[in-house]
Scaffold this motif. Sequence first.
Motif, PDB file in Angstrom:
ATOM      1  N   VAL A  49      36.133  53.136  47.402  1.00  0.00           N
ATOM      2  CA  VAL A  49      35.783  51.636  47.417  1.00  0.00           C
ATOM      3  C   VAL A  49      36.965  50.792  47.249  1.00  0.00           C
ATOM      4  O   VAL A  49      37.380  49.611  47.526  1.00  0.00           O
ATOM      5  CB  VAL A  49      34.647  51.262  46.085  1.00  0.00           C
ATOM      6  N   PHE A  50      38.105  51.371  46.645  1.00  0.00           N
ATOM      7  CA  PHE A  50      39.330  50.691  46.519  1.00  0.00           C
ATOM      8  C   PHE A  50      39.987  50.448  47.840  1.00  0.00           C
ATOM      9  O   PHE A  50      40.759  49.685  48.034  1.00  0.00           O
ATOM     10  CB  PHE A  50      40.211  51.374  45.481  1.00  0.00           C
ATOM     11  N   ASP A  51      39.711  51.610  48.598  1.00  0.00           N
ATOM     12  CA  ASP A  51      40.409  51.697  50.182  1.00  0.00           C
ATOM     13  C   ASP A  51      39.921  50.650  50.809  1.00  0.00           C
ATOM     14  O   ASP A  51      40.479  49.982  51.353  1.00  0.00           O
ATOM     15  CB  ASP A  51      40.190  53.129  50.725  1.00  0.00           C
ATOM     16  N   GLN A  52      38.459  50.348  50.591  1.00  0.00           N
ATOM     17  CA  GLN A  52      37.775  49.324  51.314  1.00  0.00           C
ATOM     18  C   GLN A  52      38.134  47.847  50.828  1.00  0.00           C
ATOM     19  O   GLN A  52      38.344  47.059  51.688  1.00  0.00           O
ATOM     20  CB  GLN A  52      36.278  49.576  51.070  1.00  0.00           C
ATOM     21  N   LEU A  53      38.493  47.805  49.470  1.00  0.00           N
ATOM     22  CA  LEU A  53      39.003  46.694  49.172  1.00  0.00           C
ATOM     23  C   LEU A  53      40.197  46.143  49.353  1.00  0.00           C
ATOM     24  O   LEU A  53      40.627  44.890  49.346  1.00  0.00           O
ATOM     25  CB  LEU A  53      38.784  46.641  47.452  1.00  0.00           C
ATOM     26  N   ALA A  54      41.042  47.292  49.614  1.00  0.00           N
ATOM     27  CA  ALA A  54      42.514  46.993  49.957  1.00  0.00           C
ATOM     28  C   ALA A  54      42.655  46.329  51.258  1.00  0.00           C
ATOM     29  O   ALA A  54      43.505  45.559  51.524  1.00  0.00           O
ATOM     30  CB  ALA A  54      43.472  48.259  49.935  1.00  0.00           C
ATOM     31  N   LEU A 229      50.930  39.195  41.957  1.00  0.00           N
ATOM     32  CA  LEU A 229      50.223  40.132  43.064  1.00  0.00           C
ATOM     33  C   LEU A 229      49.385  40.776  42.223  1.00  0.00           C
ATOM     34  O   LEU A 229      48.322  41.089  42.474  1.00  0.00           O
ATOM     35  CB  LEU A 229      51.312  40.698  43.958  1.00  0.00           C
ATOM     36  N   ALA A 230      49.814  41.661  40.948  1.00  0.00           N
ATOM     37  CA  ALA A 230      49.042  42.387  40.123  1.00  0.00           C
ATOM     38  C   ALA A 230      47.624  41.745  39.623  1.00  0.00           C
ATOM     39  O   ALA A 230      46.558  41.904  39.817  1.00  0.00           O
ATOM     40  CB  ALA A 230      49.700  42.877  39.139  1.00  0.00           C
ATOM     41  N   ALA A 231      47.919  40.363  39.334  1.00  0.00           N
ATOM     42  CA  ALA A 231      46.964  39.306  38.601  1.00  0.00           C
ATOM     43  C   ALA A 231      46.131  39.174  39.927  1.00  0.00           C
ATOM     44  O   ALA A 231      44.681  39.059  39.699  1.00  0.00           O
ATOM     45  CB  ALA A 231      47.318  38.385  38.074  1.00  0.00           C
ATOM     46  N   ASP A 232      46.558  38.907  41.018  1.00  0.00           N
ATOM     47  CA  ASP A 232      45.508  38.611  42.282  1.00  0.00           C
ATOM     48  C   ASP A 232      44.668  39.880  42.370  1.00  0.00           C
ATOM     49  O   ASP A 232      43.436  39.406  42.940  1.00  0.00           O
ATOM     50  CB  ASP A 232      46.437  38.291  43.395  1.00  0.00           C
ATOM     51  N   TRP A 233      45.053  41.197  42.406  1.00  0.00           N
ATOM     52  CA  TRP A 233      44.222  42.255  42.571  1.00  0.00           C
ATOM     53  C   TRP A 233      43.018  42.367  41.537  1.00  0.00           C
ATOM     54  O   TRP A 233      41.791  42.382  41.878  1.00  0.00           O
ATOM     55  CB  TRP A 233      45.007  43.672  42.437  1.00  0.00           C
ATOM     56  N   VAL A 234      43.129  41.912  40.339  1.00  0.00           N
ATOM     57  CA  VAL A 234      42.394  41.961  39.103  1.00  0.00           C
ATOM     58  C   VAL A 234      41.165  40.744  39.787  1.00  0.00           C
ATOM     59  O   VAL A 234      40.092  40.932  39.513  1.00  0.00           O
ATOM     60  CB  VAL A 234      42.855  41.883  37.941  1.00  0.00           C
ATOM     61  N   THR A 235      41.687  39.746  39.838  1.00  0.00           N
ATOM     62  CA  THR A 235      41.017  38.730  40.290  1.00  0.00           C
ATOM     63  C   THR A 235      39.848  38.977  41.594  1.00  0.00           C
ATOM     64  O   THR A 235      38.855  38.695  41.688  1.00  0.00           O
ATOM     65  CB  THR A 235      41.781  37.235  40.713  1.00  0.00           C
ATOM     66  N   TRP A 236      40.584  39.633  42.594  1.00  0.00           N
ATOM     67  CA  TRP A 236      40.095  39.901  43.975  1.00  0.00           C
ATOM     68  C   TRP A 236      38.791  40.839  43.498  1.00  0.00           C
ATOM     69  O   TRP A 236      37.868  40.582  43.979  1.00  0.00           O
ATOM     70  CB  TRP A 236      40.964  40.695  44.852  1.00  0.00           C
ATOM     71  N   ILE A 237      38.977  42.113  42.668  1.00  0.00           N
ATOM     72  CA  ILE A 237      37.797  42.926  42.508  1.00  0.00           C
ATOM     73  C   ILE A 237      36.731  42.345  41.586  1.00  0.00           C
ATOM     74  O   ILE A 237      35.577  42.741  41.597  1.00  0.00           O
ATOM     75  CB  ILE A 237      38.463  43.949  41.865  1.00  0.00           C
ATOM     76  N   THR A 238      37.148  41.424  40.957  1.00  0.00           N
ATOM     77  CA  THR A 238      36.099  40.703  40.017  1.00  0.00           C
ATOM     78  C   THR A 238      35.663  39.227  40.595  1.00  0.00           C
ATOM     79  O   THR A 238      34.708  38.855  40.118  1.00  0.00           O
ATOM     80  CB  THR A 238      36.722  40.288  38.674  1.00  0.00           C
ATOM     81  N   SER A 239      35.961  39.283  42.087  1.00  0.00           N
ATOM     82  CA  SER A 239      35.372  37.713  42.735  1.00  0.00           C
ATOM     83  C   SER A 239      33.956  38.319  43.279  1.00  0.00           C
ATOM     84  O   SER A 239      33.469  39.489  43.360  1.00  0.00           O
ATOM     85  CB  SER A 239      36.312  37.650  43.678  1.00  0.00           C
ATOM     86  N   GLU A 240      33.364  37.226  43.621  1.00  0.00           N
ATOM     87  CA  GLU A 240      32.121  37.351  44.163  1.00  0.00           C
ATOM     88  C   GLU A 240      32.125  38.496  45.746  1.00  0.00           C
ATOM     89  O   GLU A 240      31.413  39.459  45.573  1.00  0.00           O
ATOM     90  CB  GLU A 240      31.467  36.215  44.964  1.00  0.00           C
ATOM     91  N   GLU A 241      33.024  38.241  46.466  1.00  0.00           N
ATOM     92  CA  GLU A 241      33.245  39.076  47.610  1.00  0.00           C
ATOM     93  C   GLU A 241      33.687  40.439  47.164  1.00  0.00           C
ATOM     94  O   GLU A 241      33.088  41.637  47.665  1.00  0.00           O
ATOM     95  CB  GLU A 241      34.274  38.406  48.751  1.00  0.00           C
ATOM     96  N   GLY A 242      34.689  40.632  46.229  1.00  0.00           N
ATOM     97  CA  GLY A 242      34.804  41.895  45.813  1.00  0.00           C
ATOM     98  C   GLY A 242      33.956  42.726  45.172  1.00  0.00           C
ATOM     99  O   GLY A 242      33.383  43.679  45.433  1.00  0.00           O
ATOM    100  N   GLN A 243      32.923  41.946  44.470  1.00  0.00           N
ATOM    101  CA  GLN A 243      31.867  42.584  43.614  1.00  0.00           C
ATOM    102  C   GLN A 243      30.753  43.002  44.735  1.00  0.00           C
ATOM    103  O   GLN A 243      29.994  43.742  44.640  1.00  0.00           O
ATOM    104  CB  GLN A 243      31.080  41.677  42.819  1.00  0.00           C
ATOM    105  N   SER A 244      30.600  42.250  45.773  1.00  0.00           N
ATOM    106  CA  SER A 244      29.708  42.684  46.886  1.00  0.00           C
ATOM    107  C   SER A 244      30.184  43.998  47.394  1.00  0.00           C
ATOM    108  O   SER A 244      29.162  44.878  47.653  1.00  0.00           O
ATOM    109  CB  SER A 244      29.619  41.559  47.954  1.00  0.00           C
TER     110      SER A 244
END
Length: 254
Positions: A49-54, A229-244
């Motif tokens: 899933v992290f590969d997909q999120l990347a 950039l590190a903070a952006d990754w954490v924001t991304w995986i907790t975002s609505e799209e990331g959660q989807s």
Amino acid sequence: MKRTLTALSLALLLPLAACGNDDTTEGADGGSDSGGELTVLAAASLTDVFDQLAGPFEEEHDATVTFSFGSSTDLAEQVADGAPGDVLATADETSMGIAEDAGVTGDVQTFATNVLTIVVPKGNPAGIESLDDLDGATWVRCADEVPCGKVALAVLDDNGITAEPASLEEDVRATLDKVISGEADAGLVYATDAVAASDDVDAIEIPGADAELTSYYAATLDQAGDSGLAADWVTWITSEEGQSILGDAGFGSP
């Protein structure tokens, strides 16, 4: 951009940790400017899933994401010792606590949950139908000290199962591989691993396993080369799209 997945030898990179913050760049809102490289150290069960999120993250940030997947406990101990990395994502709170106690994390966010399941080789040649059938079968699970091993012990205890595994594996992907290769009749892995390997394994639900949910935690690291950039990754995986994306891979909401 093309992302890189690798099992970093973090111990060999320890001397680089001291210079980790020298090149940090942040935008006016605390996020990263475009471009850069991000190293994410993550639990083995997050591999697919992290590969997909990347992909979407790299496109939006014009960045390259490199992963090091492995045992949450091992990764947390390495970053606690100063190994380089930008983000740590673990499959339990105890492992994240190792890094927190060392004072090397930012705010910790819970971003997903998971549940244990039984996987068997495609076609289920050994006829495994429940945890009770592990007695007399060749089956595997994670080692006691790693998150997937801890939750396996709890689920087995909840169900009064005393059958001994043929081997204890270093992480959940090693456990899954033993089943895919046919070396084991069954394995205890996360439901998301069964989804990822659905072409090679069959999954057998464990009734009541959701009483022993696994929660996933993420935090930026003080030694990050680009804290924005590190903070952006954490924001991304907790975002609505990331959660989807996490949900489509079988993960539950935090």
